[in-house]
Every structure is written in C-alpha cells, then in structure tokens.
Design an enzyme around this catalytic site. Structure first.
Site, PDB file in Angstrom:
ATOM      1  N   ASN A 206      27.005   1.969 -14.791  1.00  0.00           N
ATOM      2  CA  ASN A 206      28.241   2.299 -14.398  1.00  0.00           C
ATOM      3  C   ASN A 206      27.721   0.938 -12.947  1.00  0.00           C
ATOM      4  O   ASN A 206      28.055   1.242 -11.590  1.00  0.00           O
ATOM      5  CB  ASN A 206      28.649   3.260 -13.409  1.00  0.00           C
ATOM      6  CG  ASN A 206      28.042   4.022 -12.675  1.00  0.00           C
ATOM      7  OD1 ASN A 206      26.558   3.476 -12.666  1.00  0.00           O
ATOM      8  ND2 ASN A 206      27.882   4.829 -11.938  1.00  0.00           N
ATOM      9  N   LEU A 207      26.214   0.222 -13.148  1.00  0.00           N
ATOM     10  CA  LEU A 207      26.058  -0.576 -12.283  1.00  0.00           C
ATOM     11  C   LEU A 207      25.729   0.340 -11.185  1.00  0.00           C
ATOM     12  O   LEU A 207      25.470  -1.213  -9.620  1.00  0.00           O
ATOM     13  CB  LEU A 207      27.219  -1.462 -11.786  1.00  0.00           C
ATOM     14  CG  LEU A 207      27.071  -2.269 -13.513  1.00  0.00           C
ATOM     15  CD1 LEU A 207      27.886  -3.078 -12.800  1.00  0.00           C
ATOM     16  CD2 LEU A 207      25.677  -3.102 -13.928  1.00  0.00           C
TER      17      LEU A 207
ATOM     18  N   SER B 196      10.884  13.289 -18.648  1.00  0.00           N
ATOM     19  CA  SER B 196      10.178  12.835 -17.286  1.00  0.00           C
ATOM     20  C   SER B 196       8.525  14.143 -17.399  1.00  0.00           C
ATOM     21  O   SER B 196       8.591  14.959 -18.393  1.00  0.00           O
ATOM     22  CB  SER B 196      10.443  12.993 -16.559  1.00  0.00           C
ATOM     23  OG  SER B 196       9.230  12.678 -15.168  1.00  0.00           O
TER      24      SER B 196
ATOM     25  N   TYR C 105      15.834  16.095  -8.429  1.00  0.00           N
ATOM     26  CA  TYR C 105      16.109  15.358  -9.454  1.00  0.00           C
ATOM     27  C   TYR C 105      15.249  16.058 -10.650  1.00  0.00           C
ATOM     28  O   TYR C 105      15.339  15.804 -11.845  1.00  0.00           O
ATOM     29  CB  TYR C 105      15.015  14.388  -9.141  1.00  0.00           C
ATOM     30  CG  TYR C 105      14.421  13.236 -10.511  1.00  0.00           C
ATOM     31  CD1 TYR C 105      15.066  12.312 -11.110  1.00  0.00           C
ATOM     32  CD2 TYR C 105      12.898  12.713 -10.375  1.00  0.00           C
ATOM     33  CE1 TYR C 105      14.822  11.690 -12.177  1.00  0.00           C
ATOM     34  CE2 TYR C 105      12.652  12.941 -11.584  1.00  0.00           C
ATOM     35  CZ  TYR C 105      13.277  12.329 -12.264  1.00  0.00           C
ATOM     36  OH  TYR C 105      12.899  11.315 -13.381  1.00  0.00           O
TER      37      TYR C 105
ATOM     38  N   LYS D 112      16.287  17.625 -14.767  1.00  0.00           N
ATOM     39  CA  LYS D 112      15.459  17.079 -16.324  1.00  0.00           C
ATOM     40  C   LYS D 112      15.157  18.509 -17.089  1.00  0.00           C
ATOM     41  O   LYS D 112      15.806  18.434 -18.179  1.00  0.00           O
ATOM     42  CB  LYS D 112      14.481  16.066 -15.977  1.00  0.00           C
ATOM     43  CG  LYS D 112      14.358  15.171 -15.330  1.00  0.00           C
ATOM     44  CD  LYS D 112      15.266  13.558 -16.636  1.00  0.00           C
ATOM     45  CE  LYS D 112      15.341  12.872 -15.728  1.00  0.00           C
ATOM     46  NZ  LYS D 112      16.292  11.795 -16.499  1.00  0.00           N
TER      47      LYS D 112
ATOM     48  N   ASN E  25       8.013   4.191  -5.855  1.00  0.00           N
ATOM     49  CA  ASN E  25       7.190   4.625  -6.595  1.00  0.00           C
ATOM     50  C   ASN E  25       5.962   3.643  -6.246  1.00  0.00           C
ATOM     51  O   ASN E  25       6.107   2.690  -5.281  1.00  0.00           O
ATOM     52  CB  ASN E  25       7.682   3.847  -8.187  1.00  0.00           C
ATOM     53  CG  ASN E  25       8.475   4.777  -8.616  1.00  0.00           C
ATOM     54  OD1 ASN E  25       9.969   4.876  -8.793  1.00  0.00           O
ATOM     55  ND2 ASN E  25       7.950   6.159  -8.617  1.00  0.00           N
ATOM     56  N   LEU E  26       4.691   3.413  -7.335  1.00  0.00           N
ATOM     57  CA  LEU E  26       3.399   2.302  -6.552  1.00  0.00           C
ATOM     58  C   LEU E  26       3.798   1.273  -6.819  1.00  0.00           C
ATOM     59  O   LEU E  26       2.462   0.341  -6.157  1.00  0.00           O
ATOM     60  CB  LEU E  26       2.561   3.624  -6.782  1.00  0.00           C
ATOM     61  CG  LEU E  26       0.807   2.378  -6.837  1.00  0.00           C
ATOM     62  CD1 LEU E  26       0.705   2.692  -5.520  1.00  0.00           C
ATOM     63  CD2 LEU E  26      -0.060   3.499  -7.703  1.00  0.00           C
TER      64      LEU E  26
ATOM     65  N   PHE F 278      -1.879   6.909  -0.137  1.00  0.00           N
ATOM     66  CA  PHE F 278      -1.200   8.562   0.069  1.00  0.00           C
ATOM     67  C   PHE F 278      -2.614   9.084  -0.086  1.00  0.00           C
ATOM     68  O   PHE F 278      -2.429   9.589  -1.829  1.00  0.00           O
ATOM     69  CB  PHE F 278      -0.161   8.988  -0.569  1.00  0.00           C
ATOM     70  CG  PHE F 278       1.379   7.757  -0.387  1.00  0.00           C
ATOM     71  CD1 PHE F 278       1.643   7.415   0.660  1.00  0.00           C
ATOM     72  CD2 PHE F 278       1.931   7.760  -0.826  1.00  0.00           C
ATOM     73  CE1 PHE F 278       2.344   7.742   1.900  1.00  0.00           C
ATOM     74  CE2 PHE F 278       3.111   7.415  -0.780  1.00  0.00           C
ATOM     75  CZ  PHE F 278       2.951   6.578   0.854  1.00  0.00           C
TER      76      PHE F 278
ATOM     77  N   ARG G   2      -2.954   9.138 -12.153  1.00  0.00           N
ATOM     78  CA  ARG G   2      -2.022   8.696 -13.086  1.00  0.00           C
ATOM     79  C   ARG G   2      -1.459   8.496 -14.746  1.00  0.00           C
ATOM     80  O   ARG G   2      -2.471   7.679 -14.814  1.00  0.00           O
ATOM     81  CB  ARG G   2      -0.383   8.031 -12.785  1.00  0.00           C
ATOM     82  CG  ARG G   2       0.129   9.035 -10.910  1.00  0.00           C
ATOM     83  CD  ARG G   2       0.731   9.978 -11.433  1.00  0.00           C
ATOM     84  NE  ARG G   2       1.672  10.688  -9.628  1.00  0.00           N
ATOM     85  CZ  ARG G   2       0.597  11.405  -9.728  1.00  0.00           C
ATOM     86  NH1 ARG G   2      -0.463  11.841  -9.834  1.00  0.00           N
ATOM     87  NH2 ARG G   2       1.268  12.223  -8.469  1.00  0.00           N
TER      88      ARG G   2
ATOM     89  N   ARG H  38       0.792  12.005   0.481  1.00  0.00           N
ATOM     90  CA  ARG H  38       2.483  12.264   0.794  1.00  0.00           C
ATOM     91  C   ARG H  38       2.897  13.451   0.269  1.00  0.00           C
ATOM     92  O   ARG H  38       2.361  14.197  -0.925  1.00  0.00           O
ATOM     93  CB  ARG H  38       2.795  11.592  -0.546  1.00  0.00           C
ATOM     94  CG  ARG H  38       4.611  11.346  -0.464  1.00  0.00           C
ATOM     95  CD  ARG H  38       4.972  10.464  -1.165  1.00  0.00           C
ATOM     96  NE  ARG H  38       4.873  10.111  -2.984  1.00  0.00           N
ATOM     97  CZ  ARG H  38       5.280   9.628  -3.844  1.00  0.00           C
ATOM     98  NH1 ARG H  38       5.503   8.077  -3.886  1.00  0.00           N
ATOM     99  NH2 ARG H  38       5.114   9.828  -5.405  1.00  0.00           N
TER     100      ARG H  38
END
Ligand code: UD1
Length: 351
Positions: free
Chosen positions: A42-43, A135, A162, A166, A212-213, A231, A244, A308
C-alpha cells in the site's frame, strides 16, 4: 543491468510489502532465480519508484497491486487474477519500535490484521505456503547460555507492541497450521539487516530521522546529521558498546529464495519451520563505526551518550540450522556491505 539468459517461469510468488527494504531485495533475487512475482504493497512506507529500480536490475517488471493486506476483497481479487500463485512471502508490516509504543492499536490492526486476512485468503484459494518475516526481537536479551542464539532459545516477553506483533503472528501461524494440515510455513527470524543492492538501484529509505544504526551512520557521513550518537559505552561487552549481528540485506533476500525453494521441493519437512538468519558474528557499535571508516575512507563524527531505553546489550545468531537445512550462508564481508550502504546513500543524495 542483469538479464537472465535463460529466463523461464518457475512459479508465481506473492510478495506482500515487496516495495519495502527487505521486500524489494527479495523480489530481485526471486525474479533472477526465475520466479514470477506479484507485489502487493500500500506504499505506506515505500515508494512506487522502487519498481523502476527492480525492473532495471532484473530486466523485466514484477506485477504490482497497490492494496492494503488488511482488505479481504482487494487481496481476494489479487488471488483471483493470479491463479498461479504457489507461495506467499509476507513482509508487509509497520516496523518502527518507538511508533508502536505510541500507537499500539495501529500496530495490532496493521500487523495482525494483515496476516489473518492473508491466511484467510490463502486458504480460500488453496495456496499452501507462507514465509513469514519475523525478528530476533522475539528472543529479547538471551542469557549467556543462549549466546549465540539458536532457534531453541526461549521466547521472552516482548518489549514493545511491534515485538509483540511478531510473537503473536508466529503463534497465529502455528495455531492455523495445527488446525489446517494443508498450510505450510517458514518463519524467518532476522537479526539486523543492513546495506543495499550492489547496483545502488534499491536500498533502505528511512522515513524521517533514522532510528536504526546504519542509516544514521550513512546520513551522518553524507552531512545530513551533524554526528552519530553512540547509545552507551558502559555495557558488559569488550568495548562497552552494544553488540548485534549485522546481516547483508542481499544475503538475507537470498535466504527467502532458499526457503521458497525448499517449501516447493522438499515434501518431508516440518509443517512449520523456524530459522535464525544472521552471520553468526556479533559486532559492537564502535567496531561497526571503525569498519565503516575503513570501507569508505571517511571519518565519522560521533559522541558517546547515555544508553537508549529498552536496548538489548548483546545478541547474535547461531545460524547453523539455516546453513545446514536451507543450504544458505550470509558471507558477504562486512566492508563490502558497508560500502554498499554508502554507495546507496550517495546515490539517493546525488553526491
Ligand atoms: C531495533 C529494534 C528491534 C528491531 C530491530 C530491527 C529497538 C529497541 N529495537 O533493534 O526491535 O527488530 O531494530 O530493525 O529499537 N545505535 C546507536 N546510535 C543510533 C542508533 C543505534 O548507538 O543512532 C545503537 C543501538 O543502541 C544498538 C545498535 O546501534 O546497540 C543497533 O541499533 P538498531 O539499528 O536500532 O537495532 P536494534 O537495537 O538491534
């Protein structure tokens, strides 16, 4: 431009969210492998121009429908139009952690509503195969016994709406597969996807200030941001910054093709399979900055600030199951990955 020499249609895959970051790279890999692709998007967080980038890389255009996956009738129409769909890769979802804390209902409606609608329409049209974008956030902060993280590590309470979507979506898939033995699912738990297609014709397009980094790093290098804020440097890690598992988006996209191949070719697989998709190597924030500087020859301005809220200290994947069962490995060198991200940033900023 890549033009397949022996293009012949293998089967059609429906890709929801196919103009998004991971979706667009996956569409390219699917088409280069010879699959026909229909994108539905749906952009809401991507641009129609992504279709041009895909077309230029592959040499022909994917089918596209501008619809919302929560809309049963629109989705049903797509399945009526493309009767050759044999599998679905479901990327379409809202993905900003902070926004999900502010607008949980939007996240539950979009992310859960779209999966439920999709499964209903797939059932109606007897399409048996779904690959779901999940995720590593489902693992939270694994304890030391579970680092690196394999698929048997315990799922922990989600830290955000969020992350919760998931987890809930994974459960919905398992419940439906239990009830309907005709449904087959592959759940892919991504670590941290970064980088862009080597052509720099598609890549990540963050909305507003990147959270995001890597997009923050490339925007800082391009002069859009004065400096990167790291952070925290007081974590229990070798250099004090968080760790990560950064995985190249093209390697990640290729895992989806392997997952689809396996669903279509291997009959004696489990009805629901779960794979961790990462490199198997953890990198700290400070290491990533050094690698970015080495890959690009640039100096990145940064300062250390406080932690953070909600950040995980360290997490990286044990990708053995994906390596062995899917026959897939994320092995693009990190400097090539970082160079691809910089090439893409220069392309979109016309530097
Ligand atoms: C974030 C989300 C996670 C989601 C994942 C995938 C949070 C708490 N988690 O994870 O749910 O699945 O993205 O996209 O938002 N960093 C800085 N400065 C910055 C930005 C990031 O130092 O300006 C650090 C972070 O503290 C972290 C690392 O870089 O240590 C990676 O951050 P990020 O790219 O946001 O990914 P995750 O935190 O893994």
């Amino acid at each position: 431009m890549f033009t397949p020499l022996n293009y012949s249609s293998m089967a059609r895959i429906l890709v929801t969210g196919g103009t998004g970051y991971i979706g667009s790279h996956t569409v390219v890999e699917l088409m280069q492998k010879g699959y026909d692709v229909t994108i539905v998007d749906n952009l809401s967080n991507s641009s129609i121009d992504v279709l041009d980038g895909i077309t230029e890389i592959v040499g022909h255009k994917p089918e596209f429908a501008n619809i919302d996956c929560c809309n049963f009738m629109d989705l049903d129409n797509v399945f009526r139009q493309f009767t050759d769909i044999v599998g679905v890769i479901h990327f379409a979802a809202s993905k900003a952690v902070g926004e999900s804390v502010e607008k949980p209902l939007m996240y539950y409606r979009n992310n859960i509503g779209s999966l439920v609608t999709l499964l209903e329409v797939m059932k109606l049209h007897q399409v048996p195969n779904i690959v779901f974008s999940s995720s590593c956030t489902v693992y939270g902060q694994p304890d030391n016994d579970h680092l690196p993280v394999d698929e048997t590590a315990p799922i922990q309470k989600a830290l955000s709406p969020y992350g919760n979507t998931k987890q809930i979506n994974e459960e919905i898939i398992c419940d439906e597969a239990h009830a309907d033995k005709g449904l087959h699912a592959t759940i892919l738990r991504y670590f941290n996807p970064i980088g862009a297609h080597p052509s720099a014709l598609i890549g990540e397009l963050p909305n507003g200030v990147p959270q995001n980094l890597l997009p923050f790093i490339t925007q800082t290098a391009a002069g859009l941001r004065p400096e990167l804020k790291v952070f925290g440097n007081d974590y229990n890690t070798p250099d004090g910054s968080c760790i990560r598992d950064y995985i190249y988006v093209v390697d990640l996209a290729k895992a989806h093709v392997k997952a689809i191949d396996r669903m279509l070719e291997v009959k004696d697989r489990d009805q629901v399979e779960v794979f961790n998709l990462g490199t198997g190597t953890g990198l700290s924030v400070l290491t990533l900055i050094n690698e970015f500087e080495a890959a690009t020859g640039l100096k990145l301005p940064y300062t250390i600030v406080g932690r953070r809220e909600g950040d995980i200290e360290q997490v990286w994947a044990a990708p053995k199951k994906a390596n062995e069962v899917l026959g897939w490995k994320a092995d693009t060198p990190i400097r090539d990955v970082l160079a691809s991200a910089w090439k893409w940033e220069k392309h979109i900023r016309k530097l």
